[in-house]
Each structure stands twice: as structure tokens, then as C-alpha cells.
Motif scaffolding. Structure first.
Motif, PDB file in Angstrom:
ATOM      1  N   GLN A 187      39.345  46.195  46.924  1.00 62.40           N
ATOM      2  CA  GLN A 187      39.251  47.123  45.730  1.00 62.40           C
ATOM      3  C   GLN A 187      40.709  47.437  45.232  1.00 62.40           C
ATOM      4  O   GLN A 187      41.741  47.440  46.188  1.00 62.40           O
ATOM      5  CB  GLN A 187      38.592  48.486  46.301  1.00 62.40           C
ATOM      6  N   ASP A 296      32.164  42.471  48.392  1.00 65.97           N
ATOM      7  CA  ASP A 296      32.147  43.449  47.187  1.00 65.97           C
ATOM      8  C   ASP A 296      33.642  43.684  46.676  1.00 65.97           C
ATOM      9  O   ASP A 296      34.633  43.788  47.425  1.00 65.97           O
ATOM     10  CB  ASP A 296      31.476  44.728  47.748  1.00 65.97           C
ATOM     11  N   LEU A 298      36.007  45.319  43.273  1.00 69.13           N
ATOM     12  CA  LEU A 298      35.855  46.287  42.362  1.00 69.13           C
ATOM     13  C   LEU A 298      37.378  46.490  42.073  1.00 69.13           C
ATOM     14  O   LEU A 298      38.357  46.759  42.603  1.00 69.13           O
ATOM     15  CB  LEU A 298      35.591  47.637  42.950  1.00 69.13           C
ATOM     16  N   PRO A 300      38.637  47.463  38.236  1.00 65.55           N
ATOM     17  CA  PRO A 300      38.709  48.042  37.074  1.00 65.55           C
ATOM     18  C   PRO A 300      39.485  47.419  36.038  1.00 65.55           C
ATOM     19  O   PRO A 300      39.107  47.109  34.580  1.00 65.55           O
ATOM     20  CB  PRO A 300      38.531  49.416  37.094  1.00 65.55           C
ATOM     21  N   SER A 305      33.884  44.198  38.016  1.00 64.16           N
ATOM     22  CA  SER A 305      32.857  45.038  38.390  1.00 64.16           C
ATOM     23  C   SER A 305      31.462  44.955  38.258  1.00 64.16           C
ATOM     24  O   SER A 305      31.323  44.193  37.434  1.00 64.16           O
ATOM     25  CB  SER A 305      33.264  46.483  38.006  1.00 64.16           C
ATOM     26  N   THR A 311      32.876  51.166  37.897  1.00 64.92           N
ATOM     27  CA  THR A 311      32.740  52.226  39.020  1.00 64.92           C
ATOM     28  C   THR A 311      31.857  51.425  40.209  1.00 64.92           C
ATOM     29  O   THR A 311      31.854  51.804  41.432  1.00 64.92           O
ATOM     30  CB  THR A 311      32.080  53.439  38.789  1.00 64.92           C
ATOM     31  N   PRO A 313      31.130  47.938  42.452  1.00 62.88           N
ATOM     32  CA  PRO A 313      31.553  46.628  42.975  1.00 62.88           C
ATOM     33  C   PRO A 313      30.419  45.538  42.448  1.00 62.88           C
ATOM     34  O   PRO A 313      29.546  45.825  42.156  1.00 62.88           O
ATOM     35  CB  PRO A 313      31.629  46.672  44.456  1.00 62.88           C
ATOM     36  N   GLN A 314      31.186  44.620  42.287  1.00 63.20           N
ATOM     37  CA  GLN A 314      30.565  43.281  42.062  1.00 63.20           C
ATOM     38  C   GLN A 314      30.709  42.141  43.272  1.00 63.20           C
ATOM     39  O   GLN A 314      31.653  42.232  43.912  1.00 63.20           O
ATOM     40  CB  GLN A 314      31.281  42.465  40.614  1.00 63.20           C
TER      41      GLN A 314
END
Length: 363
Positions: A187, A296, A298, A300, A305, A311, A313-314
Motif C-alpha cells: 500500500q 492486495d 492499493l 491511489p 485500486s 480506497t 485494494p485491487q
């Protein structure tokens, strides 16, 4: 990372004290490989490294094997300021990539991807791991003279939607896209040191047409009335055509569909590749980042995402991981792709005769 000691075991010797490291493994990298380097901290240290090209070796991080294979090259060097030694190597499966496939008469009959791979790999004393059942039976496979074992297995595995890669123990693995999720992700602002989002269109095509190259078309009426199958990519904004050959042989024409669908999915997945560098070799539970596992993500700032707000996670697949150590510390470079890149849609296959259709799911 104080417990993540790097050791290279060669016979009874365990070599440590390495100052630079790179280990790379991936589900489309065959085999895994490593590069180690040591700079003398005191006179004669580099000379203590007992390694010769061709030695069997096991590379471990924190007591966990990451590469089981052979030393390829040993490169000592000197300068006015330092004495260095560099050791490179690859997994055991290098013999399946470098060397020719060996089989009497160059022809195998009534095999599937696993039984074929197991027989060919046994020639080089390498095991094959596959926990899937019901793989497509292939009446006949012809080995092209000079073709490597990996090339034979990889082209055959496409029809069962299998990935071909090497595990930490040096075995060849035949597997589908993984569903296991790492204990933690990556992230922005948390554990990402650098990130790049690579989005492209130059290798995608609106239509991919597979042409039949079977030898017994009379068993499959579809191959006469419609001797091709076209898979489409609806996200390509203009007309771009590509033609490939589907080596369907006696399997019936419908098996050629899987080849076309795989090609579209493969290119779609590689049109969005995320490269991230994180500050740790492991997730929060202490597991080394592992290829063919989900994670996961994230980011941005790069529009990576699961929602437009940035907001959620992908979830992406770890296609490749590199563990590295240098003067700046320890890092892991992850190459991430959408899972769909490795998981084509279920398709229809002809079990034996072309006009007898049965559904064969990929899972």
C-alpha cells in the motif's frame, strides 16, 4: 531482517557473509536464478569461498530454501581498493531449458501434460509436481529435433491452461493460477518504496484468429465448415488482427479455441503490469513473497485500486519476485498482473470425436 541470513550451501560447506544478493523467481521465469557478491572485509575472506561452476547448491534466506540448483559461474575480481567474488546460479530445471528433450523416436502417445513432462524430466533426474486431475489426454506429441524439454512441455501445457515454473526445491511445477492470498499486501504510504504502473496497447489485438493444423479433419466436421476460431478483446479501440496456428492435431477442432482465448487473456494481462519495490522480503506473518499467490494492492496515485475513489485494494497476482540486498538495505521487487492473465475462460473440448461435445472446466 536480522534473522534473514543468506547462506549458500555447497556440499557440507555453508557460505555466508554475502554483501549483495539478487534472487528472482516467477511463474513465467524458468528456472529461478540468483547472483551473490562478497567484498572482503579482511584479507583472504573472498578466497575462503569454496565454489566451482557446476557445483550443486542450495540458497537459503533465513533458513528457507529459495533456489535449489547449480552454480553457473564464479567470478573473482581485484582492484586497488578491494577483492570481490561473484557467484551466479540457477535452479535444477536449467537442464530442462538448456538441453534437448530426449525420447525414443521423438514421439509420445496417449499422454497428458503431466505424464509427458514427468517422463521427459526424468531423463535429467528432475521431478514434476502437479496436483490437478482430469488433464486433457493427447493422442500423439511429436518432439522437434533440438527442442528442449521446457519448450515441449510449455506448448503442450497451453491446452490445459497450465503454468510451467520451478519451485524452491528445483522441481518443475504444472499448475493453474493460484487462489491463495498473502497475509498482507502492499500500500502506498505504508510499505511501498517505489512503484510503476505500465499500461500498454501495442501488444493487444481486437481479434485473434486461431487456424487449425490438425491431420484428421474428417473426425471433426467443424474443422471443415469453420476451420478457424476468433477470440475478441472488446477493450481494443480499433481494428487490430492477429493470426496464430493452433496445433490441435487429433484432439478435435474445439481445442483450438483454448489457444486463441489464452492468447487474448495473456496479452490483456500484460497490458497492465504493476512493478513495486517494498521494504521487506516477507508479509506480516513472516512468509516470503511467493510467485503464483494473490496480493492486495492499493496505490491511489497510480490509479491502482479496486474502485474509482482509490480506497479499496485491487487483488493482483504475483507474477515475479526478486529479493535483493545491497548498500541501501533489503528490498523486494514484485511484478504484479491481473489474475485473468493466467486464467482463461472455460471452453468446450472434443473428448475424441469432433462432433461429441463436453464441457471441460478449467477448475
Amino acid at each position: 531482517m536480522s534473522n534473514d541470513n543468506i547462506t549458500l550451501s555447497i556440499g557440507e560447506a555453508r557460505l555466508s557473509g554475502w554483501t549483495r544478493l539478487r534472487v528472482t523467481r516467477g511463474i513465467e521465469r524458468f528456472p529461478g536464478d540468483f547472483e551473490l557478491e562478497m567484498t572482503e572485509l579482511f584479507p583472504g575472506q573472498a578466497q575462503d569461498v569454496v565454489a566451482s561452476p557446476g557445483d550443486k547448491c542450495v540458497l537459503q534466506i533465513g533458513g528457507e530454501s529459495v533456489i535449489t540448483g547449480y552454480v553457473d559461474r564464479v567470478v573473482p575480481s581485484i582492484s586497488a581498493e578491494s577483492h570481490d567474488i561473484r557467484v551466479t546460479g540457477r535452479g535444477k530445471c536449467q537442464d530442462l531449458l538448456d538441453c534437448a528433450a530426449v525420447w525414443p523416436n521423438g514421439q509420445m502417445s496417449n499422454v497428458n501434460a503431466y505424464t509427458m513432462a514427468k517422463q521427459l524430466a526424468a531423463v535429467y533426474d528432475i521431478d514434476v509436481i502437479c496436483d490437478l486431475e482430469g488433464l486433457l489426454m493427447i493422442p500423439q506429441i511429436n518432439i522437434i529435433p533440438g527442442e528442449s524439454t521446457y519448450e515441449v512441455v510449455e506448448r503442450t501445457a497451453r491446452y490445459s491452461a497450465l503454468l510451467v515454473y520451478e519451485d524452491r526445491s528445483g522441481n518443475m511445477v504444472l499448475a493453474r493460477a493460484g487462489t491463495e492470498v498473502m497475509a498482507s499486501g502492499v500500500q502506498e504510504g505504508i510499505n511501498i518504496e517505489a512503484a510503476t504502473a505500465e499500461r500498454s496497447m501495442d501488444q493487444r489485438f481486437s481479434h485473434v484468429t486461431a487456424l487449425l493444423t490438425g491431420t484428421n479433419n474428417m473426425q471433426d466436421l467443424t474443422s471443415i465448415t469453420a476451420p478457424h476460431f476468433t477470440a475478441t478483446d472488446p477493450n481494443v479501440p480499433r481494428r487490430r488482427e492477429r493470426v496464430i496456428f493452433a496445433e490441435a492435431g487429433e484432439l478435435g477442432w474445439e481445442v483450438g479455441k483454448q489457444r486463441a482465448l489464452w492468447e487474448v487473456a495473456w496479452r490483456r494481462g500484460r497490458a497492465e503490469v504493476i512493478h513495486v519495490t517494498v521494504d521487506n522480503w516477507r508479509d506480516v506473518e513472516g512468509n516470503l513473497w511467493e510467485p503464483n499467490k494473490l496480493i492486495d494492492v492499493l496505490i491511489p496515485s497510480l490509479k491502482v485500486s479496486g474502485d474509482q475513489a482509490g480506497t479499496v485494494p485491487q487483488r493482483l497476482m504475483i507474477a515475479e519476485v526478486s529479493y535483493s540486498l545491497d548498500e541501501s538495505g533489503t528490498h523486494a521487487q514484485l511484478t504484479l498482473m491481473p489474475p485473468e492473465a493466467f486464467e482463461p475462460k472455460p471452453i468446450l473440448l472434443y473428448p475424441q470425436y469432433g462432433d461429441l461435445v463436453g464441457t471441460v472446466p478449467l477448475r
